[in-house]
Every structure is written in C-alpha cells, then in structure tokens.
Design a protein around this motif. Structure first.
Motif, PDB file in Angstrom:
ATOM      1  N   THR A 180      14.552  -0.953  10.110  1.00 55.19           N
ATOM      2  CA  THR A 180      14.067   0.425   9.981  1.00 55.19           C
ATOM      3  C   THR A 180      15.011   1.362  10.728  1.00 55.19           C
ATOM      4  N   LYS A 223      14.042   0.587   5.697  1.00 59.16           N
ATOM      5  CA  LYS A 223      12.942   1.540   5.710  1.00 59.16           C
ATOM      6  C   LYS A 223      13.363   2.747   6.537  1.00 59.16           C
ATOM      7  N   HIS A 231       5.866  11.154   9.646  1.00 53.05           N
ATOM      8  CA  HIS A 231       4.833  11.558  10.603  1.00 53.05           C
ATOM      9  C   HIS A 231       5.151  12.977  11.051  1.00 53.05           C
ATOM     10  N   THR A 266      13.053  13.290   1.777  1.00 48.51           N
ATOM     11  CA  THR A 266      11.991  12.569   1.062  1.00 48.51           C
ATOM     12  C   THR A 266      12.201  12.698  -0.445  1.00 48.51           C
ATOM     13  N   GLU A 268       8.343   6.724   5.467  1.00 45.26           N
ATOM     14  CA  GLU A 268       7.047   7.081   6.035  1.00 45.26           C
ATOM     15  C   GLU A 268       7.322   8.297   6.911  1.00 45.26           C
ATOM     16  N   ASN A 272      -0.373   8.813   1.234  1.00 41.84           N
ATOM     17  CA  ASN A 272      -0.507   8.203   2.555  1.00 41.84           C
ATOM     18  C   ASN A 272       0.820   7.926   3.253  1.00 41.84           C
ATOM     19  N   ARG A 273       1.917   8.145   2.542  1.00 43.10           N
ATOM     20  CA  ARG A 273       3.200   7.966   3.221  1.00 43.10           C
ATOM     21  C   ARG A 273       3.447   9.102   4.219  1.00 43.10           C
ATOM     22  N   ASN A 328      12.100   3.380   0.638  1.00 41.63           N
ATOM     23  CA  ASN A 328      10.911   3.127   1.453  1.00 41.63           C
ATOM     24  C   ASN A 328      10.919   4.077   2.651  1.00 41.63           C
ATOM     25  N   ARG A 386       1.723  11.251   7.293  1.00 41.38           N
ATOM     26  CA  ARG A 386       0.621  11.355   8.264  1.00 41.38           C
ATOM     27  C   ARG A 386       0.768  12.670   9.009  1.00 41.38           C
ATOM     28  N   ALA A 430      12.541   9.446  -2.619  1.00 40.64           N
ATOM     29  CA  ALA A 430      11.526   9.227  -3.657  1.00 40.64           C
ATOM     30  C   ALA A 430      12.214   9.050  -5.007  1.00 40.64           C
ATOM     31  N   GLN A 455       7.368  -1.415  13.456  1.00 46.08           N
ATOM     32  CA  GLN A 455       8.261  -1.212  12.307  1.00 46.08           C
ATOM     33  C   GLN A 455       9.050  -2.477  11.996  1.00 46.08           C
ATOM     34  N   TYR A 462       3.370  12.614  -1.758  1.00 49.07           N
ATOM     35  CA  TYR A 462       3.604  11.264  -1.235  1.00 49.07           C
ATOM     36  C   TYR A 462       2.359  10.578  -0.675  1.00 49.07           C
TER      37      TYR A 462
END
Lengths: 198, 321
Positions: free
Chosen positions: B192, B115, B145, B132, B143, B166-167, B141, B169, B136, B188, B164
């Motif tokens: 990761t 991840k 922020h 990303t 995420e 909710n991936r 995987n 924030r 993608a 995590q 993306y």
C-alpha cells in the motif's frame, strides 16, 4: 561489498534496525553474522516481533547464534526453494509496517527480494547486506536457463552448455545476472576459465 | 525560460460556488483546443493580474485526467491571507482571459502500488478528486479518508460518496469524529502507498505515525499547501543581475525578484520542489527558512535559501541570482 560497475548491478548496505513492530529476516550462511552484528545496535525487545528464516547450508553453522537472539520465530530451511512457499505466504498475509532484512549471498538476497517485489514492496525500502560467497545466479540469455552458484568467468550454462561471459548486467525481475556467449564467432576459441566469484 | 513556467492562454468558462468558503473555476483554451494531458495530483500556477501587481498561486487540478477539454480548480477563500484567493473569489468571472502554467505534478500516484490509501484534510481534497478519477478509470484499488470541519464544509464529499460509495470515509470535526490512524495504518496490506494532503499539522501527524509504525518513507507521499508568510520588508542584492531590490511585507522574495525582471525557475511556489533554490553570497542577519526542501544543515549553513517561501531579517543579503 561489490564494486559498482553498471547501473543495474545491485549495491548492498549494512543492516540497520528500522522503526516498526514486525521484522522479517531472510539469511543464508554467513548472512547470520550480519543479523547478529545488527542485533548490537537494535533497541531492547526488537527481536520480540521478529521472524528469522535461515538457510544454514551444508555446514549447519550459526544456528545457535540466531537462537540466542530469541526471535519470536526462527525457521530453519534446507534451501531457498523450500523456503519460498512460506515466504510468499508470509508476504501475502503481511500488513504495512513489516520490515524486510536480507543478508547473505547475492542469490539469496536477489530471490527473496524478487518475492518481496511481487508482494508490492519497494526495493529501496528493503535492508540488504552481502555476506559470504560472491557466487552468482546467472541467466543464459540464449536458452534462458538459470544456473545457480556460478563462481567462474567465463561460466558454462548448465542447460545448453554454451560458454558464457558473466556480465554485471542484473535483472531484478529474474534475480539473476546475464550470461552472454563468449565465443559466438568461433567456438574453438576457449578462453581460460578462472575463479571470479569465490 | 524557467522550468515549469510554459504558459497556457485560457478563458474562464465557469465559476461555481461550492460552499461558503470554496469556489470552483473552470478554464478552457482560448483557441478552443484540448489542454495538455496531466496526471492526478498535478497543479497549475494561476497568474492573477491585480492592477499593478501579479500574483502567482498554485492550485491542484481537480477534474478527471481523462477529460482535457477543461481544467478545474477549487479555491478556498482565505480572508487573512495575502489576497490571491480573495482575488479569485471577487475578480474572476466567466469570460475573463487568464494565463496559467502547464501542469506540473509533485504529488503523483506511484502506480506500482497494490493499493492507494488517501488521507485528505479540508481543501486538501482537491488533488484526490483527480487521483480518484484516474484510478477509478483504470480499475485501481483505493480508499479515501476525508476529514472536514462540518458537513457543509465537506467540499465534494457528496460527489465522492456518490461516485465511490464506501471507498470514501468521512470524518466531521464538529461531531468529534477522528481517524483511528494507528489502526488504519496497521491494517493495510503490504504494497500500500499512503498519500496525504491537508493542513501542515495533519501531514506531520500522519507522517510521524506512519514512520513509527514501520511504513518506509518511499511509500508515504504528501503535499503541503503552504503559502509564503508575510514579514518585515528587507533589501536584497542580486549579484548576477546586479540589482538591488526590496521585498515588501506581503511579498515573497521570489515575487520581488520576478517584479524586478529576474526570471528564476520555480514549480511549486510552496517550498517543497527545490526548483528556486538560490545560493547566498554573503549575509549579515537572520534567515527565516520556511521551506521543506533544504536540509537542517543547509539552513544552518546560511549558504542557501528558497526564495518562494523564506525571508530574511538583518543588515545585508547578497544572493547569486
């Protein structure tokens, strides 16, 4: 510690306490002593968040020394094979911040590391210390069978029976050294078998 | 030829204002062909010919690595900087012919990771735009922020949310939203990898917390957006080329060497990659080391300097190059 020969030959270090809250130790036989030696350098409370999985072997030594460290969990296993499902489960549920310490024979270190690599850990971030026997876990490159606890050079493949030269060529994926037929040209040529990995 | 300085002849195909601080620039090859392949996190060094001086600034490629018909970068205007971003904002228009370096990646994804956890601050979002896209496209995987001062300065936040969901924030400083970093890092899954790009304070904070919480340093990747700091002018003698040069107040030592016709290697021009490391032959004065490459010991020894970001104050300085 084993001498460096070729690049794939693993090199082991000395266990040292890493920052973090969760510490997982996997050890067999004399590997317990690497953990107790390291405990002297660990900050107070270090073992409060530690799990030790120990394979004492037939003589059953060193269990008391590990109990004295008062780890959060001490799990005694009869063999690596019996420990593996528990180890896989622990790694699958673990979060970043878990630190892994492997101590003992090469076969133990290699196989525990193999499980850790599958779980996504990086081999450079895993602490290792070699203690005890130099016995090797060997893959026959011809029949692919794995022979555990090889101490001689050459060695017999326990699956196909070929006489194998145990190389320093190591596979991290298989956690095994490679054994290659030593008398492929002339099977009647049988070099003396000597103890090489006591 | 210096490493990483192979050049590409490009034309500016579009200039798009993104918000009141950030503008996006699109480059295409002058001969109409495809640009070299790159991976998410790569940067190019853009040459800015500003009358008698040439500025060389690194910018992250933010387009998708899957599309090499054009390169895109985003430049945040810095009104008190050394002028590179102002040049980009004021002088660069569609149709302008420019020269950029081949892409170099000092902030690549570790594709062995299970991840990818990405933390961006402000304009530090740009390398993640490409990363990303890359992930993608490959079903990776991740995420992201992203902290920004206000919603209007959340550069590409809307694009990322749309792509993306909710991936991604978002955290807005003006609403006092703050990443719960310890909780984020502690939750995590094993395997990761962490990537952080933003202001130095943010990078240091994230690296410190990750280390304290037991993240191995091999799993923590970061990219500084450091520009050379101005300072008092100083003189340098270059032993091999036999030149004595003056480094101006707003000029880096590397830029002064280049202006004098010396061709030192470089990649990042931000004190992290190590390419321009230079031996000091003799010195009488004080080094101002601004790099993240040399060890503390190297800094104390006075035997090495990174000419892209570091300076000197004193009577005399002789470098090998």
């Amino acid at each position: 510690m084993a001498a460096k020969t070729i690049i794939s030959r693993p090199i082991y270090g000395t266990l040292s306490p890493q920052p973090g809250k969760h510490h997982l130790f996997i050890a067999d036989a004399e590997g317990a002593l690497a953990i107790t030696d390291m405990a002297g350098k660990a900050p107070p409370g270090f073992f409060d968040g530690a799990e030790i999985d120990f394979i004492p072997g037939s003589e059953g030594k060193h269990i008391a020394a590990l109990e004295a460290l008062k780890p959060a969990q001490l799990h005694i296993a009869p063999s690596f094979a019996s420990l593996l499902p528990r180890l896989k489960q622990t790694l699958a549920n673990a979060h970043m911040g878990l630190r892994l310490y492997l101590a003992g024979t090469e076969g133990l270190i290699g196989q525990a590391m193999q499980a850790a690599l599958e779980a996504g850990m990086d081999h450079t971030s895993i602490q290792t210390e070699h203690r005890g026997s130099l016995a090797r876990r060997m893959q026959c490159v011809h029949c692919k069978g794995i022979t555990e606890n090889v101490t001689t050079q050459p060695a017999l493949c326990s699956h196909c029976g070929l006489l194998l030269l145990v190389r320093d060529h190591y596979s991290r994926r298989l956690a095994a050294f490679q054994g290659v037929c030593i008398n492929a040209e002339d099977r009647s040529e049988i070099p003396p078998m000597e103890e090489a990995f006591p | 030829m210096s490493t990483g300085t192979t050049k590409l002849d490009v034309v500016v195909s579009d200039v798009v204002p993104v918000n009141h601080l950030v503008t996006r620039f699109h480059f295409r090859r002058r001969d109409g062909g495809l640009l070299p392949t790159f991976s998410g996190g790569a940067h190019v060094v853009v040459e800015m010919r500003d009358s008698d001086r040439t500025r060389l600034n690194p910018y992250s490629l933010m387009g998708s690595p899957l599309d090499t018909r054009e390169y895109t970068i985003s430049v945040r205007r810095d009104d008190v900087g050394r002028g590179g971003s102002l040049f980009m904002h004021r002088q660069v228009k569609p149709g302008l012919e420019m020269v950029i370096s081949y892409p170099v990646n000092l902030f690549s994804l570790d594709l062995r990771a299970k991840k990818h956890l990405m933390l961006a601050g402000g304009i530090g979002i740009t390398p993640f735009m490409a990363q990303t896209s890359q992930l993608a496209g490959a079903g990776g995987n991740f995420e992201l922020h992203y902290t920004c001062r206000t919603a209007s300065l959340g550069t590409y936040a809307d694009v990322l949310r749309q792509r993306y969901g909710n991936r991604v924030r978002l955290y807005h400083d003006d609403r006092e939203e703050r990443i719960d970093l310890d909780r984020l890092l502690s939750s995590q899954p094993l395997g990761t990898h962490l990537y952080v790009c933003g202001p130095a304070g943010m990078i240091n904070w994230v690296r410190d917390r990750a280390a304290a919480l037991g993240w191995p340093s091999e799993t923590v990747h970061f990219e500084h957006f450091a520009a050379p700091q101005p300072g008092a002018p100083f003189d340098v003698t270059l032993a091999l080329s036999g030149k004595t040069i003056r480094v101006g107040e707003q000029q880096s030592l590397l830029e002064a060497m280049e202006a004098a016709g010396v061709d030192p290697p470089y990649l990042c021009r931000g004190g992290v990659c190590g390419q321009c490391e230079t031996n000091v032959i003799s010195s009488d004065g004080k080094f101002i080391h601004n790099d993240h490459w040399l060890s503390e010991e190297d800094h104390r020894s006075g035997c090495k300097i990174m000419p892209c970001v570091s300076r000197f104050e004193g009577k005399s300085l002789v470098l090998e190059r």
